[in-house]
Design a protein around this motif. Structure first.
Motif, PDB file in Angstrom:
ATOM      1  N   PRO A 173       0.980  -1.044  -0.182  1.00  0.00           N
ATOM      2  CA  PRO A 173       0.250   0.432   0.085  1.00  0.00           C
ATOM      3  C   PRO A 173       0.942   0.914   0.093  1.00  0.00           C
ATOM      4  O   PRO A 173       1.897   0.960   0.578  1.00  0.00           O
ATOM      5  N   MET A 174       0.704   2.080  -1.216  1.00  0.00           N
ATOM      6  CA  MET A 174       0.969   3.419  -0.710  1.00  0.00           C
ATOM      7  C   MET A 174       0.216   4.613  -0.332  1.00  0.00           C
ATOM      8  O   MET A 174      -1.405   4.509   0.094  1.00  0.00           O
ATOM      9  N   ALA A 175       0.721   5.483   0.474  1.00  0.00           N
ATOM     10  CA  ALA A 175       0.106   6.860   1.082  1.00  0.00           C
ATOM     11  C   ALA A 175      -0.529   7.756   0.622  1.00  0.00           C
ATOM     12  O   ALA A 175       0.114   7.287  -0.717  1.00  0.00           O
ATOM     13  N   PRO A 176      -1.579   7.771   0.208  1.00  0.00           N
ATOM     14  CA  PRO A 176      -2.031   8.846  -0.584  1.00  0.00           C
ATOM     15  C   PRO A 176      -1.195  10.582  -0.502  1.00  0.00           C
ATOM     16  O   PRO A 176       0.017  10.352   0.749  1.00  0.00           O
ATOM     17  N   VAL A 177      -1.274  11.323  -1.300  1.00  0.00           N
ATOM     18  CA  VAL A 177      -0.712  12.719  -1.020  1.00  0.00           C
ATOM     19  C   VAL A 177      -1.112  13.652  -0.035  1.00  0.00           C
ATOM     20  O   VAL A 177      -2.488  13.602   0.176  1.00  0.00           O
ATOM     21  N   PHE A 178      -0.055  13.926   0.764  1.00  0.00           N
ATOM     22  CA  PHE A 178      -0.848  14.240   1.963  1.00  0.00           C
ATOM     23  C   PHE A 178      -1.447  15.741   1.709  1.00  0.00           C
ATOM     24  O   PHE A 178      -1.047  16.466   0.390  1.00  0.00           O
ATOM     25  N   PRO A 179      -3.071  16.201   1.761  1.00  0.00           N
ATOM     26  CA  PRO A 179      -4.015  16.899   1.125  1.00  0.00           C
ATOM     27  C   PRO A 179      -3.020  18.727   1.179  1.00  0.00           C
ATOM     28  O   PRO A 179      -3.886  19.770   1.059  1.00  0.00           O
ATOM     29  N   TYR A 180      -2.340  18.806   1.797  1.00  0.00           N
ATOM     30  CA  TYR A 180      -1.965  20.253   3.009  1.00  0.00           C
ATOM     31  C   TYR A 180      -0.353  20.805   2.239  1.00  0.00           C
ATOM     32  O   TYR A 180       0.969  19.548   2.220  1.00  0.00           O
ATOM     33  N   GLN A 181      -0.562  22.322   1.867  1.00  0.00           N
ATOM     34  CA  GLN A 181       1.127  22.652   1.732  1.00  0.00           C
ATOM     35  C   GLN A 181       2.075  22.922   2.300  1.00  0.00           C
ATOM     36  O   GLN A 181       1.915  23.560   3.597  1.00  0.00           O
ATOM     37  N   LEU A 182       3.006  22.712   2.855  1.00  0.00           N
ATOM     38  CA  LEU A 182       3.680  23.175   4.029  1.00  0.00           C
ATOM     39  C   LEU A 182       4.319  24.795   4.010  1.00  0.00           C
ATOM     40  O   LEU A 182       4.819  25.096   2.683  1.00  0.00           O
ATOM     41  N   LEU A 183       3.930  25.693   4.729  1.00  0.00           N
ATOM     42  CA  LEU A 183       3.769  26.878   4.800  1.00  0.00           C
ATOM     43  C   LEU A 183       5.060  27.656   5.431  1.00  0.00           C
ATOM     44  O   LEU A 183       6.262  27.792   4.108  1.00  0.00           O
ATOM     45  N   GLY A 184       5.399  27.170   6.260  1.00  0.00           N
ATOM     46  CA  GLY A 184       6.992  27.265   7.335  1.00  0.00           C
ATOM     47  C   GLY A 184       7.015  26.614   8.117  1.00  0.00           C
ATOM     48  O   GLY A 184       5.881  25.859   8.704  1.00  0.00           O
ATOM     49  N   ARG A 185       7.531  27.128   9.545  1.00  0.00           N
ATOM     50  CA  ARG A 185       7.798  26.537  10.529  1.00  0.00           C
ATOM     51  C   ARG A 185       8.218  27.870  11.850  1.00  0.00           C
ATOM     52  O   ARG A 185       8.376  28.512  10.973  1.00  0.00           O
ATOM     53  N   LEU A 186       7.168  27.585  12.611  1.00  0.00           N
ATOM     54  CA  LEU A 186       7.039  28.807  13.752  1.00  0.00           C
ATOM     55  C   LEU A 186       7.530  27.933  15.131  1.00  0.00           C
ATOM     56  O   LEU A 186       7.690  26.781  15.181  1.00  0.00           O
ATOM     57  N   VAL A 187       8.832  28.473  15.423  1.00  0.00           N
ATOM     58  CA  VAL A 187       9.603  27.992  16.050  1.00  0.00           C
ATOM     59  C   VAL A 187       9.066  29.014  17.739  1.00  0.00           C
ATOM     60  O   VAL A 187      10.155  30.233  17.652  1.00  0.00           O
ATOM     61  N   GLU A 188       8.556  27.930  19.194  1.00  0.00           N
ATOM     62  CA  GLU A 188       8.575  29.175  20.404  1.00  0.00           C
ATOM     63  C   GLU A 188       8.870  28.443  20.733  1.00  0.00           C
ATOM     64  O   GLU A 188       8.472  27.063  21.291  1.00  0.00           O
ATOM     65  N   GLY A 189       9.784  28.804  21.826  1.00  0.00           N
ATOM     66  CA  GLY A 189      10.770  27.897  22.890  1.00  0.00           C
ATOM     67  C   GLY A 189      11.426  26.926  21.928  1.00  0.00           C
ATOM     68  O   GLY A 189      12.245  26.610  21.234  1.00  0.00           O
ATOM     69  N   ASP A 190      10.975  25.838  22.845  1.00  0.00           N
ATOM     70  CA  ASP A 190      11.189  24.676  22.303  1.00  0.00           C
ATOM     71  C   ASP A 190      10.807  23.253  21.871  1.00  0.00           C
ATOM     72  O   ASP A 190      10.625  22.232  21.167  1.00  0.00           O
ATOM     73  N   GLN A 191       9.321  23.855  21.172  1.00  0.00           N
ATOM     74  CA  GLN A 191       8.534  23.413  21.140  1.00  0.00           C
ATOM     75  C   GLN A 191       8.586  24.176  19.108  1.00  0.00           C
ATOM     76  O   GLN A 191       8.577  25.546  18.808  1.00  0.00           O
ATOM     77  N   ASN A 218      -9.654  24.073   2.406  1.00  0.00           N
ATOM     78  CA  ASN A 218     -10.442  24.558   2.576  1.00  0.00           C
ATOM     79  C   ASN A 218      -9.935  25.182   3.801  1.00  0.00           C
ATOM     80  O   ASN A 218     -10.260  25.977   4.501  1.00  0.00           O
ATOM     81  N   ARG A 219      -8.816  24.647   4.652  1.00  0.00           N
ATOM     82  CA  ARG A 219      -8.414  25.495   5.387  1.00  0.00           C
ATOM     83  C   ARG A 219      -7.496  25.676   6.013  1.00  0.00           C
ATOM     84  O   ARG A 219      -6.359  25.063   5.415  1.00  0.00           O
ATOM     85  N   SER A 220      -6.767  26.743   7.243  1.00  0.00           N
ATOM     86  CA  SER A 220      -5.016  26.282   7.025  1.00  0.00           C
ATOM     87  C   SER A 220      -4.572  25.508   8.482  1.00  0.00           C
ATOM     88  O   SER A 220      -5.645  26.363   9.619  1.00  0.00           O
ATOM     89  N   LEU A 221      -3.812  25.332   9.041  1.00  0.00           N
ATOM     90  CA  LEU A 221      -3.817  24.809  10.458  1.00  0.00           C
ATOM     91  C   LEU A 221      -1.776  24.809  10.999  1.00  0.00           C
ATOM     92  O   LEU A 221      -1.151  25.074  10.269  1.00  0.00           O
ATOM     93  N   ALA A 222      -1.890  24.718  12.689  1.00  0.00           N
ATOM     94  CA  ALA A 222      -0.317  25.146  13.142  1.00  0.00           C
ATOM     95  C   ALA A 222      -0.664  23.655  13.305  1.00  0.00           C
ATOM     96  O   ALA A 222      -1.590  23.753  14.169  1.00  0.00           O
ATOM     97  N   VAL A 223       0.459  22.914  13.463  1.00  0.00           N
ATOM     98  CA  VAL A 223       0.379  21.356  13.992  1.00  0.00           C
ATOM     99  C   VAL A 223       1.642  21.413  14.831  1.00  0.00           C
ATOM    100  O   VAL A 223       2.249  21.779  14.457  1.00  0.00           O
ATOM    101  N   LYS A 224       1.492  20.607  15.527  1.00  0.00           N
ATOM    102  CA  LYS A 224       2.927  20.466  16.131  1.00  0.00           C
ATOM    103  C   LYS A 224       3.154  18.781  16.295  1.00  0.00           C
ATOM    104  O   LYS A 224       2.004  18.049  16.108  1.00  0.00           O
ATOM    105  N   ALA A 225       4.294  18.130  17.339  1.00  0.00           N
ATOM    106  CA  ALA A 225       4.076  16.616  16.665  1.00  0.00           C
ATOM    107  C   ALA A 225       3.969  16.350  18.088  1.00  0.00           C
ATOM    108  O   ALA A 225       2.962  16.635  19.250  1.00  0.00           O
ATOM    109  N   GLY A 226       2.344  14.790  17.131  1.00  0.00           N
ATOM    110  CA  GLY A 226       1.783  14.630  17.927  1.00  0.00           C
ATOM    111  C   GLY A 226       0.335  14.588  18.016  1.00  0.00           C
ATOM    112  O   GLY A 226      -0.446  14.135  18.163  1.00  0.00           O
ATOM    113  N   ASP A 227       0.431  16.051  16.723  1.00  0.00           N
ATOM    114  CA  ASP A 227      -1.607  15.828  16.268  1.00  0.00           C
ATOM    115  C   ASP A 227      -1.452  14.970  15.385  1.00  0.00           C
ATOM    116  O   ASP A 227      -1.098  14.878  14.439  1.00  0.00           O
TER     117      ASP A 227
END
Length: 192
Positions: free
Chosen positions: A120-138, A147-156
């Motif tokens: 099996p192959m994973a489908p194409v991820f439906p979102y584009q990576l716009l950038g990275r935001l670093v706050e402290g060590d997170q 349809n929307r924009s998201l901000a995600v971190k490890a574990g989401d």
């Protein structure tokens, strides 16, 4: 010396050979004529099957042919046909020579084992990576979808199918949860 003087004299020898050949041919002709007169000639009215009986009586030929034919009766030939028996039915061996050989049996088809299913192959991820935001060590990844924009971190978990494993300076590591397949999303270079 002349050419005529050096040529051997062959003419007397050739003349002698010609005379001998003609004499031998004449002698053979006379012999053939004598043999032809000694051969038996057919007599009118005689049958072929009576000829052996006449050949045995060569020492005293009959006075005439009619007396010879009357002296020996001709054998009677039965030309009537009886009833013919029915032919026997031919057996398989007799008919085998006239019939073409049977076709060979079809080759046995061995079913090949089914090919293993493609991984099996994973489908194409439906979102584009716009950038990275670093706050402290997170670190958080900024994603843009249809349809929307998201901000995600490890574990989401995104849309119930994608788990964010790591956000780093080159991109984002994801896992497609239905098949537990990893996928990496990288930042586009700014030079293009």
């Amino acid at each position: 010396m002349t050419a005529a003087a050096t040529r051997p004299k062959r003419q007397p020898g050739l003349i002698v050979a010609l005379v001998l050949t003609l004499a031998a041919s004449a002698w053979m002709y006379v012999q053939d004529q004598a043999e032809d007169e000694s051969l038996a000639r057919p007599v009118a009215g005689q049958r072929r099957d009576a000829a052996p009986a006449i050949a045995d009586r060569k020492s005293a030929p009959p006075a005439n042919a009619a007396a010879a034919a009357a002296a020996e009766p001709a054998p009677m030939t039965n030309w009537s046909f009886g009833e013919r028996e029915a032919w026997q039915a031919a057996n398989d061996k007799q008919l085998a020579a006239w019939a073409p050989p049977p076709p060979p049996p079809p080759p046995k088809m061995v079913a090949a084992p089914p090919a293993p299913p493609a991984p099996p192959m994973a489908p194409v991820f439906p979102y584009q990576l716009l950038g990275r935001l670093v706050e402290g060590d997170q670190a958080q990844a900024l994603l843009s979808g249809p349809n929307r924009s998201l901000a995600v971190k490890a574990g989401d978990v995104v849309d119930g199918q994608w788990r964010v494993d790591q956000v780093h300076e080159r991109g984002l590591n994801l896992t497609w949860l239905p098949a537990k397949l990893p996928q990496t999303l990288v930042f586009r270079s700014s030079s293009s």
